[in-house]
Design an enzyme around this catalytic site. Sequence first.
Site, PDB file in Angstrom:
ATOM      1  N   PHE A 269      -1.408   7.785   1.449  1.00  0.00           N
ATOM      2  CA  PHE A 269      -0.436   7.223   2.416  1.00  0.00           C
ATOM      3  C   PHE A 269      -0.633   5.684   2.323  1.00  0.00           C
ATOM      4  O   PHE A 269      -0.399   4.955   3.378  1.00  0.00           O
ATOM      5  CB  PHE A 269      -0.800   7.700   3.895  1.00  0.00           C
ATOM      6  CG  PHE A 269      -0.479   9.209   4.018  1.00  0.00           C
ATOM      7  CD1 PHE A 269       0.604   9.773   4.093  1.00  0.00           C
ATOM      8  CD2 PHE A 269      -1.752   9.836   4.192  1.00  0.00           C
ATOM      9  CE1 PHE A 269       0.754  11.308   4.393  1.00  0.00           C
ATOM     10  CE2 PHE A 269      -1.575  11.285   4.295  1.00  0.00           C
ATOM     11  CZ  PHE A 269      -0.445  12.036   4.425  1.00  0.00           C
TER      12      PHE A 269
ATOM     13  N   CYS B 298       8.480   4.874  -3.789  1.00  0.00           N
ATOM     14  CA  CYS B 298       8.286   6.098  -3.078  1.00  0.00           C
ATOM     15  C   CYS B 298       9.400   6.630  -2.172  1.00  0.00           C
ATOM     16  O   CYS B 298       9.885   7.873  -2.217  1.00  0.00           O
ATOM     17  CB  CYS B 298       7.048   5.666  -2.297  1.00  0.00           C
ATOM     18  SG  CYS B 298       5.441   5.214  -3.018  1.00  0.00           S
TER      19      CYS B 298
HETATM   20  C1  UGA Z   1       5.544   3.936   1.722  1.00  0.00           C
HETATM   21  C2  UGA Z   1       4.874   4.315   2.812  1.00  0.00           C
HETATM   22  O1  UGA Z   1       4.712   3.456   3.978  1.00  0.00           O
HETATM   23  C3  UGA Z   1       3.474   4.837   2.574  1.00  0.00           C
HETATM   24  O2  UGA Z   1       2.593   5.490   3.817  1.00  0.00           O
HETATM   25  C4  UGA Z   1       3.170   5.998   1.469  1.00  0.00           C
HETATM   26  O3  UGA Z   1       1.972   6.146   1.109  1.00  0.00           O
HETATM   27  C5  UGA Z   1       3.892   5.329   0.296  1.00  0.00           C
HETATM   28  O4  UGA Z   1       5.477   4.930   0.416  1.00  0.00           O
HETATM   29  C6  UGA Z   1       4.093   6.158  -0.770  1.00  0.00           C
HETATM   30  O5  UGA Z   1       4.585   7.407  -0.540  1.00  0.00           O
HETATM   31  O6  UGA Z   1       3.577   5.937  -1.781  1.00  0.00           O
HETATM   32  P1  UGA Z   1       5.401   1.630   0.343  1.00  0.00           P
HETATM   33  O7  UGA Z   1       6.623   2.359  -0.555  1.00  0.00           O
HETATM   34  O8  UGA Z   1       4.414   0.818  -0.257  1.00  0.00           O
HETATM   35  O9  UGA Z   1       4.769   2.647   1.275  1.00  0.00           O
HETATM   36  O10 UGA Z   1       6.303   0.479   1.477  1.00  0.00           O
HETATM   37  P2  UGA Z   1       6.554   0.418   2.737  1.00  0.00           P
HETATM   38  O11 UGA Z   1       5.747  -0.503   3.458  1.00  0.00           O
HETATM   39  O12 UGA Z   1       6.819   1.744   3.629  1.00  0.00           O
HETATM   40  O13 UGA Z   1       8.108  -0.035   2.733  1.00  0.00           O
HETATM   41  C7  UGA Z   1       9.120   0.781   1.965  1.00  0.00           C
HETATM   42  C8  UGA Z   1      10.597  -0.009   2.301  1.00  0.00           C
HETATM   43  O14 UGA Z   1      10.954   0.143   3.383  1.00  0.00           O
HETATM   44  C9  UGA Z   1      10.667  -1.437   1.815  1.00  0.00           C
HETATM   45  O15 UGA Z   1      11.626  -1.738   0.950  1.00  0.00           O
HETATM   46  C10 UGA Z   1      10.883  -2.037   3.046  1.00  0.00           C
HETATM   47  O16 UGA Z   1      11.333  -3.408   3.226  1.00  0.00           O
HETATM   48  C11 UGA Z   1      11.499  -1.208   3.819  1.00  0.00           C
HETATM   49  N1  UGA Z   1      11.477  -1.294   5.423  1.00  0.00           N
HETATM   50  C12 UGA Z   1      10.284  -0.831   6.160  1.00  0.00           C
HETATM   51  C13 UGA Z   1      12.311  -1.388   6.138  1.00  0.00           C
HETATM   52  O17 UGA Z   1      13.520  -1.676   5.741  1.00  0.00           O
HETATM   53  N2  UGA Z   1      12.414  -1.504   7.626  1.00  0.00           N
HETATM   54  C14 UGA Z   1      11.068  -1.377   8.233  1.00  0.00           C
HETATM   55  O18 UGA Z   1      10.737  -1.594   9.407  1.00  0.00           O
HETATM   56  C15 UGA Z   1      10.069  -1.009   7.283  1.00  0.00           C
END
Ligand code: UGA
Length: 438
Positions: free
Chosen positions: A159, A267
């Site tokens: 995660f 992811c």
């Molecule tokens: C995500 C999950 O948060 C991790 O728990 C998981 O382990 C991982 O995928 C995976 O499956 O390997 P990650 O892809 O590193 O992690 O990034 P996040 O921080 O979750 O952000 C993902 C996307 O959502 C980004 O583009 C971010 O800008 C966007 N986001 C995030 C939003 O648009 N709004 C938000 O409130 C939060």
Amino acid sequence: MKIAVVGTGYVGLVTGACLAKVGHTITCVDIDKNKIARLKKGIIPIYEPGLDKVVKEVIKKNKLSFDISLKNVLSEVQAVFIAVGTPARKDGKADLKYVFDVAKEVGETLAAEASRRRRQDYKVIINKSTVPVGTAKEVTNIIAKYYKGEFAVVSNPEFLKEGYAVDDFMKPDRIVVGTSSKKAKKIMQEIYKPVKGKKVFTEVQSSEMIKYASNAFLTTKISFINEIANLCELVGADVKEVSFGMGLDKRIGKSFLNAGIGYGGSCFPKDTTALNQIAGTKGYDFKLLKAVIEVNSKQRKYVIDKLEQVFGNLKNKRIAVLGLAFKNNTDDVRESASIDIIRMLTGVGARVKAYDPKANDNAKEILNSGVKITNDPYEAIKNSDALVIATEWPEFANLDFDKIKTLLKKPIIIDGRNLLNSVIIKKLGFQYYGIGRA
Ligand code: UGA
């Protein structure tokens, strides 16, 4: 415990280095010889805050080593983590080729060792890659085809968030382990004993599902708030105030309620598509998930729509884009909303100059050479007709906006991440457009 980790991407390298840091003896394995040669020197192929420090420290303590073949280390270790990629195929399904390749190698090597030594120790094979429900069973079958001794295949989804991966590993909300074997459970307890955080033991299939369901739920939150944002604009509300007010309800929670141009990365897009595929193969119509995916791809067009509202035609308009990574704190540009937006802009004839604090090199590899990538944010902004903020790097909020006003041909800002204080920016004389901010 002696452990092998196969795959030195974000997940494998962080898992290997952090398990070494908490006291285990780890060998990270990758078939990429160049990568392994560089890793042996402590050179990390990715930008992940804090990881290089941990890697260098554990190499020095002889707790972490690297190898190009699992065959060289399998007999020495008690457990093998599979942390190889599961990229999306064209039909949306996760491509399990690399996982199955490792399973075959494990089976063949265990069998060869067993016949040479006339015995083989119990091994636990731990699947960390994100895989469809039922994969652990398939991996078991592949290994069993070659090896008749005792082993268990366990599901242990990760995660970790890119940019925060070391911290997420050391202080996890939970560690999920799927296994029905008592022997394997004991080994998993020993592996994770030094790591604080709730340990959840489930059946293998449930554990595999927890991973997809968690990512699908987080993306549902993001697409939901993006829909609310779009509605906020129509009714005159401000989505930042709305999400703050909603998030104070503990049942809702404040995280993952930031409206913007949608989620990206290696992811979320891949896992939501794969879960939708899994549902489809079982004849289940997962309506909500389909809508989440659709809302996300629509959201990326927001920037183009806004710019077209302002300028009419975007042909030959010069647009500055700040941010290329799919989010802040990473150099990763995979499925980045920013990259998509830049392609849409150039597609309608706009001329783009872009800047990112960490992702410039990775972006150069995938963007066409017509997009100018600069090493300085002000250079990207100079003589542009409008500025687009596409990644939530906090440092973009601390730029000199008086200077930016003099550099831009027109003081227009599209804030795709609602990063800026709209009141201050408007007072400075900018025409400011956030997402869901009437
Ligand atoms: C995500 C999950 O948060 C991790 O728990 C998981 O382990 C991982 O995928 C995976 O499956 O390997 P990650 O892809 O590193 O992690 O990034 P996040 O921080 O979750 O952000 C993902 C996307 O959502 C980004 O583009 C971010 O800008 C966007 N986001 C995030 C939003 O648009 N709004 C938000 O409130 C939060």
